[in-house]
Design a protein around this motif. Structure first.
Motif: not given
Ligand code: FES
Length: 467
Positions: A409-425
């Protein structure tokens, strides 16, 4: 009447895959990236308050029940204690399982394990089961959490409130797992590397309940079990009360949560007990939005959804009339007024050459630094590959592979949380600097690339960072 196979290892599973319903792309409504980022923001404060209130009520009702033992006063106290333990724990389990309730991963895990015990759910098995539920919601043969199956059995539906059958099945499964006997369904979705953990978690949970049962035998009194063990059964009515509103009677085998999931307006007390999971369509569409932001998310996207069910009684009327009708006609569907909108291609897996330019010395110019806000993620497709660029802090940018290593899944739809990229799925997380997988369900890292700011531009040669 045709009998549908809801198992994960039978023909329905093969049919779902053949029909393109497994691990497919789902409808997502339009929402401005900046607004979604605001809604995805994490904090510990709200969940800490809600959790403290829940625990205080839990402990308080237990004390009242104990002090008033064998008087009539103990009855309402046990009703409240059971409902908080065996019912309200479900929403805590759910939100902390997604890792969105608290900002702190440890706080999420602590509450998740406590709630898992209160519900007799093996934490690892149910974590993976729930990932599958989000991937293939109400897809027959793929989703292990389709509780109300067709044709509906109304007697069994009503008896679900007693949790006698469901509770017995869950405890038997825990016992089986504690002996290392993993059932086929769990083996289907839990990775082999986590099976050992499954066994040990089950042993601990079974051990605690067995100790409570032993104490009851020792004192020849049901009281220990009334406090530890049996609340999972006698308090589960609240879990079913809420849970039935999510998907019961809704459409199966569609790739649009507007048809297979229900949002119901509930009063503030119910929303506290249920942690806003009455906004269930919104939760399924955007699992990275924490429960406390779901009402605001609903306001943002409600024009693209079917109207919410106006109240809990209205939801129950809809559910039971639908189940009664589906008993006679299993193909019957609730008529829904779903707006005809195109939706957003947020997760769509397409790779083209987008929004970048040639920078100095053959580098890739990814745009003006000031065009990216802190916490923002942006997708770039370069040379037939897709990447995600994120602004981690005011001074730090990160560039990683753009697709989640779990299910692409495209990670660009997710979020940055505490220096980590979170997957939106499914809320997997990757270290933005190294690409390391930091949170399940992702187990493989993604590539991380050097990126720098030159003047007011963000530039990269797409050189992989040394892990
Ligand atoms: S696709 Fe499952 S966590 Fe990313």
């Amino acid at each position: 009447m045709t009998v549908v196979d809801y198992g994960l290892t039978g023909d329905s599973s093969l049919v779902a895959v053949e029909r393109g319903l497994a691990n497919a792309e789902w409808f997502l409504p339009e929402i401005a990236d900046g607004r979604l980022r605001e809604l995805q923001a994490r904090s510990d404060g709200r969940a800490a308050v809600d959790t403290m209130v829940w625990l205080l009520l839990l402990v308080g009702s237990a004390v009242v029940a104990y002090v008033s033992l064998w008087s009539w006063w103990s009855l309402p106290a046990f009703v409240v204690y059971g409902a908080l333990a065996g019912g309200a724990a479900d929403a805590r389990w759910h939100e902390c399982g997604h890792g969105t309730a608290f900002r702190s991963g440890r706080a999420n895990d602590a509450v998740y394990y406590l709630a898992s015990f209160l519900l007799w759910r093996g934490p690892t098995v149910w974590r993976w089961s729930h990932y599958r539920h989000h991937t293939d919601t109400l897809v027959v043969g793929r989703d292990a959490e389709i509780v109300f199956q067709r044709p509906p059995d109304l007697v069994r539906t009503v008896l679900a409130y007693t949790h006698l059958r469901g509770g017995a099945q869950m405890f038997r499964r825990l016992v089986e797992h504690s002996f290392g006997r993993i059932d086929d369904e769990a083996a289907d979705f839990v990775p082999d590397t986590e099976l050992r953990r499954v066994v040990w978690e089950s042993r601990v949970f079974v051990g605690i309940v067995a100790a409570s049962a032993f104490a009851s035998l020792w004192w020849w009194s049901v009281v220990p079990l009334l406090f530890v063990g049996l609340p999972t059964i006698y308090g589960a009515w609240l879990m079913v009360f809420f849970g039935i509103t999510q998907h019961a009677g809704m459409r199966e085998n569609v790739l649009d949560h507007r048809y297979n999931t229900r949002t119901v307006y509930m009063n503030p007390v119910l929303r506290f007990l249920y942690l806003n999971m009455n906004y269930h369509v919104e939760h399924h569409m955007f699992p990275s939005v924490p429960y406390h932001a779901l009402p605001a998310l609903h306001d943002e996207i409600k024009d693209q959804l079917a109207p919410a069910v106006p109240s809990t009684p209205a939801a129950y009327r809809q559910i039971f009339t639908t189940l009664a009708r589906q008993r006679r006609d299993p193909a019957y569907e609730i008529p829904l007024d779903v707006p005809d909108v195109a939706g957003a291609p947020r997760h769509r897996i397409t790779v083209g050459e987008t929004n970048w330019a040639h920078g100095p010395d053959g580098a890739v110019d990814l745009g003006a630094a000031d065009s990216l806000d802190v916490g923002e993620l942006r997708r770039f497709d370069v040379g037939g590959r897709t990447y995600v660029l994120g602004r981690v802090t005011a001074d730090e940018f990160a560039l990683c592979d753009g697709l989640c290593s779990h299910q692409q899944v495209h990670l660009a739809g997710g979020a940055i949380v505490d220096g980590q990229i979170e997957c939106p799925k499914h809320n997997a997380r990757f270290d933005a600097r190294t690409g390391a997988a930091m949170r399940r369900p992702a187990r493989e890292p993604i590539g991380a690339y050097r990126v720098e700011r030159i003047g007011d531009r963000i530039v990269s040669r797409l050189e992989e960072r040394t892990p």
